[in-house]
Design a protein around this motif. Sequence first.
Motif, PDB file in Angstrom:
ATOM      1  N   GLN A 187       1.454  30.765  10.048  1.00  0.00           N
ATOM      2  CA  GLN A 187       0.233  30.890   9.138  1.00  0.00           C
ATOM      3  C   GLN A 187      -0.522  29.714   9.184  1.00  0.00           C
ATOM      4  N   ALA A 188       0.346  28.398   9.310  1.00  0.00           N
ATOM      5  CA  ALA A 188      -0.123  27.248   8.742  1.00  0.00           C
ATOM      6  C   ALA A 188      -1.486  26.943   9.818  1.00  0.00           C
ATOM      7  N   ARG A 189      -2.378  25.937   9.416  1.00  0.00           N
ATOM      8  CA  ARG A 189      -3.605  25.425   9.853  1.00  0.00           C
ATOM      9  C   ARG A 189      -3.797  23.901   9.824  1.00  0.00           C
ATOM     10  N   ILE A 190      -4.764  23.763  10.801  1.00  0.00           N
ATOM     11  CA  ILE A 190      -4.962  22.343  10.774  1.00  0.00           C
ATOM     12  C   ILE A 190      -6.611  22.298  10.711  1.00  0.00           C
ATOM     13  N   ILE A 200      -1.733  17.769  18.742  1.00  0.00           N
ATOM     14  CA  ILE A 200      -1.821  18.849  17.497  1.00  0.00           C
ATOM     15  C   ILE A 200      -0.594  19.784  17.685  1.00  0.00           C
ATOM     16  N   ALA A 201       0.040  20.407  16.705  1.00  0.00           N
ATOM     17  CA  ALA A 201       0.984  21.333  16.791  1.00  0.00           C
ATOM     18  C   ALA A 201       0.802  22.136  15.599  1.00  0.00           C
ATOM     19  N   ILE A 202       1.424  23.430  15.737  1.00  0.00           N
ATOM     20  CA  ILE A 202       1.646  24.408  14.732  1.00  0.00           C
ATOM     21  C   ILE A 202       2.791  25.104  14.956  1.00  0.00           C
ATOM     22  N   ALA A 203       3.796  25.038  14.237  1.00  0.00           N
ATOM     23  CA  ALA A 203       5.024  25.978  14.355  1.00  0.00           C
ATOM     24  C   ALA A 203       5.793  25.707  15.802  1.00  0.00           C
ATOM     25  N   MET A 222     -11.113  24.015  13.227  1.00  0.00           N
ATOM     26  CA  MET A 222      -9.884  24.726  12.589  1.00  0.00           C
ATOM     27  C   MET A 222      -8.900  24.862  13.755  1.00  0.00           C
ATOM     28  N   ILE A 223      -7.913  24.860  13.615  1.00  0.00           N
ATOM     29  CA  ILE A 223      -6.716  24.853  14.510  1.00  0.00           C
ATOM     30  C   ILE A 223      -5.627  25.699  13.777  1.00  0.00           C
ATOM     31  N   TYR A 224      -5.411  27.021  14.631  1.00  0.00           N
ATOM     32  CA  TYR A 224      -4.542  27.882  14.035  1.00  0.00           C
ATOM     33  C   TYR A 224      -3.898  28.610  15.160  1.00  0.00           C
TER      34      TYR A 224
END
Length: 235
Positions: A187-190, A200-203, A222-224
């Motif tokens: 659920q984290a966002r940038i 860029i990376a999420i999880a 916004m990045i998700y």
Amino acid sequence: MKEQIIDLKGEMSLLTVLVLYTTQIQAIREALEEKKQQASHFLVRSPIIIDCQLLGERSLELEFAELKILMTQVGFVPVGLRNLWEAAEALAIDAGWALLRPSKQQVTPNTPPPTEITLEQEPSEAVQRLLVLDRPVRSGQQVYCPYGDIVVLQHTSAGSELLAGGSVHVYGALRGRVLAGVQGDTQARIFCERLEAELIAIAGRYRLLDDIESNLKGQAVMIYLEQEKLKIVPI
């Protein structure tokens, strides 16, 4: 005219620094494995320098050959040792280590520099949920907030890294590498005002700058994650 065979250039590259607090190889292995679980895409195949400043005379107890094997097994590319106790230098050289110039920056057990990876454990009773930076993040600096959000009120520089267990907010140009949700939070966002990041990376799901649509580069975005895929939308 003589044919050119090689070209030797000087470049500034970002190197991970491992600050040792112990000489126990197994303890070092376990700590590194934990770090890899938190940020595997950031650490894999990373060049690494071993800083022995805090060991002092205990450097003589290090199994240098085993330490080098460990670095490659874990997935690092060992570059060399720095701040090694002088009496231990011959042992390190015999094990195949390069010796680097001492660092200008002093490392202390209580206040490790933000650019270092240390083997300290964060106290469970004092987990930081929000880290706010009111100045630019410089090149070569790594900012790590394992269980909370990072907020940068200015820009980040090329060659910097942000790693957050939660979300990342940058009120300026986002350069360098940024990893949100490093503990697996999908659920984290940038958020940023100008997207110029090289990675860029999420999880654990990541994209490189070359893989980002040209109309989104340099824009506020916004990045998700959506169904395991990294999404970038203008804001």
